[in-house]
Structure formats: structure tokens, C-alpha cells
Design a protein around this motif. Structure first.
Motif, mmCIF file in Angstrom:
data_model
loop_
_atom_site.group_PDB
_atom_site.id
_atom_site.type_symbol
_atom_site.label_atom_id
_atom_site.label_comp_id
_atom_site.label_asym_id
_atom_site.label_seq_id
_atom_site.Cartn_x
_atom_site.Cartn_y
_atom_site.Cartn_z
ATOM 1 N N PRO A 1 -50.857 -12.189 -36.295
ATOM 2 C CA PRO A 1 -51.449 -10.842 -36.308
ATOM 3 C C PRO A 1 -52.167 -10.464 -35.022
ATOM 4 O O PRO A 1 -52.039 -9.333 -34.537
ATOM 5 N N MET A 2 -52.927 -11.410 -34.442
ATOM 6 C CA MET A 2 -53.690 -11.112 -33.230
ATOM 7 C C MET A 2 -52.776 -10.625 -32.110
ATOM 8 O O MET A 2 -53.082 -9.653 -31.404
ATOM 9 N N TYR A 3 -51.619 -11.278 -31.952
ATOM 10 C CA TYR A 3 -50.701 -10.925 -30.868
ATOM 11 C C TYR A 3 -49.855 -9.705 -31.226
ATOM 12 O O TYR A 3 -49.399 -8.982 -30.337
ATOM 13 N N PHE A 4 -49.653 -9.469 -32.511
ATOM 14 C CA PHE A 4 -48.987 -8.240 -32.949
ATOM 15 C C PHE A 4 -49.831 -7.027 -32.542
ATOM 16 O O PHE A 4 -49.316 -6.044 -32.000
ATOM 17 N N PHE A 5 -51.141 -7.108 -32.800
ATOM 18 C CA PHE A 5 -52.031 -6.012 -32.412
ATOM 19 C C PHE A 5 -52.173 -5.917 -30.892
ATOM 20 O O PHE A 5 -52.303 -4.827 -30.335
ATOM 21 N N LEU A 6 -52.135 -7.066 -30.212
ATOM 22 C CA LEU A 6 -52.206 -7.075 -28.752
ATOM 23 C C LEU A 6 -50.998 -6.366 -28.146
ATOM 24 O O LEU A 6 -51.130 -5.605 -27.178
ATOM 25 N N ALA A 7 -49.812 -6.581 -28.721
ATOM 26 C CA ALA A 7 -48.609 -5.891 -28.246
ATOM 27 C C ALA A 7 -48.729 -4.384 -28.458
ATOM 28 O O ALA A 7 -48.341 -3.586 -27.598
ATOM 29 N N ASN A 8 -49.283 -3.999 -29.604
ATOM 30 C CA ASN A 8 -49.528 -2.577 -29.870
ATOM 31 C C ASN A 8 -50.484 -1.990 -28.844
ATOM 32 O O ASN A 8 -50.276 -0.882 -28.343
ATOM 33 N N LEU A 9 -51.550 -2.747 -28.528
ATOM 34 C CA LEU A 9 -52.539 -2.279 -27.552
ATOM 35 C C LEU A 9 -51.914 -2.132 -26.173
ATOM 36 O O LEU A 9 -52.172 -1.152 -25.462
ATOM 37 N N SER A 10 -51.069 -3.081 -25.791
ATOM 38 C CA SER A 10 -50.415 -3.022 -24.485
ATOM 39 C C SER A 10 -49.467 -1.827 -24.390
ATOM 40 O O SER A 10 -49.435 -1.134 -23.376
ATOM 41 N N PHE A 11 -48.712 -1.578 -25.471
ATOM 42 C CA PHE A 11 -47.826 -0.418 -25.504
ATOM 43 C C PHE A 11 -48.639 0.874 -25.400
ATOM 44 O O PHE A 11 -48.274 1.815 -24.694
ATOM 45 N N LEU A 12 -49.759 0.876 -26.104
ATOM 46 C CA LEU A 12 -50.661 2.029 -26.062
ATOM 47 C C LEU A 12 -51.196 2.266 -24.651
ATOM 48 O O LEU A 12 -51.242 3.398 -24.173
ATOM 49 N N GLU A 13 -51.601 1.196 -23.977
ATOM 50 C CA GLU A 13 -52.163 1.324 -22.626
ATOM 51 C C GLU A 13 -51.153 1.911 -21.654
ATOM 52 O O GLU A 13 -51.511 2.701 -20.779
ATOM 53 N N ILE A 14 -49.878 1.539 -21.813
ATOM 54 C CA ILE A 14 -48.828 2.086 -20.939
ATOM 55 C C ILE A 14 -48.711 3.594 -21.136
ATOM 56 O O ILE A 14 -48.662 4.366 -20.173
ATOM 57 N N GLY A 15 -48.689 4.021 -22.398
ATOM 58 C CA GLY A 15 -48.617 5.457 -22.676
ATOM 59 C C GLY A 15 -49.874 6.187 -22.258
ATOM 60 O O GLY A 15 -49.820 7.286 -21.684
ATOM 61 N N TYR A 16 -51.006 5.550 -22.516
ATOM 62 C CA TYR A 16 -52.314 6.143 -22.230
ATOM 63 C C TYR A 16 -52.480 6.443 -20.746
ATOM 64 O O TYR A 16 -52.875 7.538 -20.346
#
Length: 316
Positions: free
Chosen positions: A64-79
Motif C-alpha cells: 500500500p505505501m508504494y501504491f500511494f507513492l506511485a499515485n503521489l508521483s503521478f500527481l506531482e507530474i501533472g501538478y
């Protein structure tokens, strides 16, 4: 009507195009800033993309920790892609004009992604809280289906609120000046250009900031107070050090992001300074996305090992 009033009325014109002043007060550093921001953008794209690829491909990181980390990284790219390409375009062409529609679109996407980041960081804090404070229940509480629902909830919860807020801001009339003393279309500098009384809109901004910034921050701090309390009760110094190392990276991102955002959006309009607003916004638009891959990889042995394996595969 008095002649003065007629003159004032005649001088009012509805703005259909804005000018992003950005870093125009630094004319001798335009080339240097373009190079610097280009490098930062490339680092953000590569760093966060590597995290996404690594967490998806490595079996060890299917947690789960890395699943959310991947989401955060994808978000940062868009952000960061909402603001930095426009900054680079303005620096390269020196044409700082932006249409009303483009400005509204930029603000809307920026607010949507910012709200998502606030909620996603809160979910990540909850994940660490369950992992450290209730380790026996962790597989059940943070099952894959639960993680997916929490991630989806983080992505979509802010959509109606932030679209509504953008529509409310751009329903105002902008007159006399069309110069935004900022490097992207953010709420505080836009409100300064509005005609008439904007107190209702300011209250709306505070309410949304409390909902998406203050409340998540309080939940995160509450989670970490429980986490720290639990860590201090661990019997071995090695166990305490490992737990602190796992959580400190997340907490550092949280403090950088929420601290700068809270000061920007929860200050009264009268206390806003263009220079301070620009400096603070650099933290939550650029510094956090560039620190995210660095903090999570440099402080996490599992991610470093997975990255090494990935790079070794590419070499061969």
C-alpha cells in the motif's frame, strides 16, 4: 452623476486577457531562470516517472505505501505540468499574455491537483498510522480494494468544490488592470484585480482552504502524534530508528507543502505581498515535486534496491 464619477465609470473596462508578470522584475536573469526551471522540470519528470515505473514493476514494492507513492508521483507530474511549461514559455518568448479562459483552466487544474495532493498525503499518513500503530490489522484494514477506493476518493473529492470555486472567482469583473503579479493564475493575485467588494469570495476561499488544507493537516498531525508515541515505546533502538526513517520523509513533504499553502491561502487579503506569495508558491508548486522523488528514494532502502535492479536491467 458627478464628472469624477462619470470619468471613473468610463475608465472601467472588463478584462478579457491577463498578463503574467512572473519574473519580469529580473530582466537580466531571464535566460538563467529559463535554464534553471528547464532542469527542474526535467528532474521532476524523470524522478517521479522512475518511482512510478519501479513501484509498478518490482514485486517487493507491491505494498500500500508504494501504491500511494506511485499515485503521489503521478500527481506531482501533472501538478507541476500545470504551471512550469507556462513559466518556461513566458521566459522564452517574453510574451506574458494569457487569455481569460486559459487562466481559468490553469487555476482550475491547479486547484484540483492541489486538493488531491492534500487528501493523498492524508491517506498516506493514515497508512503509516495503521502500519505502525496497528500492524496486526494492517493487511485487513489496508487491503488492495480499500487502497484503490481511498486513492480514487482523493482524486475525485475535490472536483466539484474546485470547479465551483474557479467559476466563482471568474464570475467577478476584472477592471482597470490586467497584470497578474505572479507566475501563474493563483487565487490571491487574481482577487486583487477584481472590481468591487470581494469579501464573500475571500470567505469562500478561506472555507475551501480550511476543508482541504487545515483539516487534512490536523488529521496528519494527529496520525503522527500517535505514530511517534508508538515508536517511542518500541523496545529496540534499531526498531525506533527504522520506524522514524520510514515516516520522516513523508512528514518532511507534508510540512513543506502544507506550511507554504496554509500561509498563502489562510492569510487575510490585506497581508498579501506579491513577493512573499511568489516565494511561498514556489514551495508548493516546484520544491515539493522535486523533493518528492529525492526524499522517498534516498531515505528508503527498498526503493533504492528496486531502482538499482531496474537500471541494471536497462544496461543489459
Amino acid at each position: 452623476m458627478s464628472s469624477e464619477g462619470m470619468k471613473a465609470g468610463n475608465n472601467v473596462s472588463t478584462v478579457m486577457q491577463f498578463v503574467l508578470l512572473g519574473f519580469s522584475d529580473l530582466p537580466n536573469f531571464q535566460g538563467l531562470l529559463f535554464g534553471l526551471f528547464s532542469i527542474i522540470y526535467i528532474i521532476i519528470l524523470i524522478g517521479n516517472s522512475l518511482i512510478i515505473i519501479t513501484t509498478r514493476l518490482d514485486p517487493v514494492l507491491q505494498k500500500p505505501m508504494y501504491f500511494f507513492l506511485a499515485n503521489l508521483s503521478f500527481l506531482e507530474i501533472g501538478y507541476v505540468s500545470v504551471t512550469l511549461p507556462r513559466i518556461l514559455l513566458n521566459l522564452w518568448t517574453q510574451d506574458r499574455s494569457i487569455s481569460l479562459l486559459a487562466c481559468a483552466a490553469q487555476m482550475c487544474f491547479f486547484l484540483l491537483l492541489a486538493a488531491t495532493e492534500c487528501l493523498l498525503l492524508t491517506v498516506m499518513a493514515y497508512d503509516r498510522y495503521v502500519a505502525i500503530c496497528h500492524p496486526l490489522h494492517y493487511p485487513l484494514v489496508m487491503s488492495h480494494n480499500v487502497c484503490v477506493r481511498m486513492a480514487v476518493g482523493s482524486w475525485i473529492s475535490g472536483i466539484p468544490v474546485q470547479i465551483g470555486q474557479t467559476c466563482q472567482i471568474f464570475s467577478l469583473r476584472f477592471c482597470n488592470s490586467n497584470q497578474i503579479n505572479h507566475f501563474f493564475c493563483d487565487i490571491p493575485p487574481i482577487l486583487k484585480l477584481a472590481c468591487g467588494d470581494t469579501s464573500v469570495h475571500e470567505i469562500s476561499v478561506y472555507a475551501v482552504a480550511i476543508l482541504f488544507v487545515a483539516v487534512p493537516l490536523m488529521l496528519i498531525l494527529a496520525s503522527y502524534s500517535k505514530i511517534i508515541s508508538t515508536i517511542l515505546q518500541l523496545p529496540t533502538a534499531r526498531g525506533r530508528a527504522k520506524a522514524f526513517s520510514t515516516c520522516s520523509s513523508h512528514l518532511l513533504v507534508v510540512l513543506l507543502f502544507f506550511g507554504s499553502a496554509a500561509i498563502t491561502y489562510l492569510r487575510p487579503k490585506s497581508n498579501h505581498s506579491a513577493g512573499i506569495d511568489k516565494l511561498l508558491s514556489l514551495f508548493y508548486t516546484i520544491v515539493t515535486p522535486i523533493f518528492n522523488p529525492m526524499i522517498y528514494t534516498l531515505r528508503n532502502k527498498d526503493v533504492i534496491t528496486a531502482l538499482r535492479k531496474l537500471l541494471f536491467k536497462f544496461k543489459n
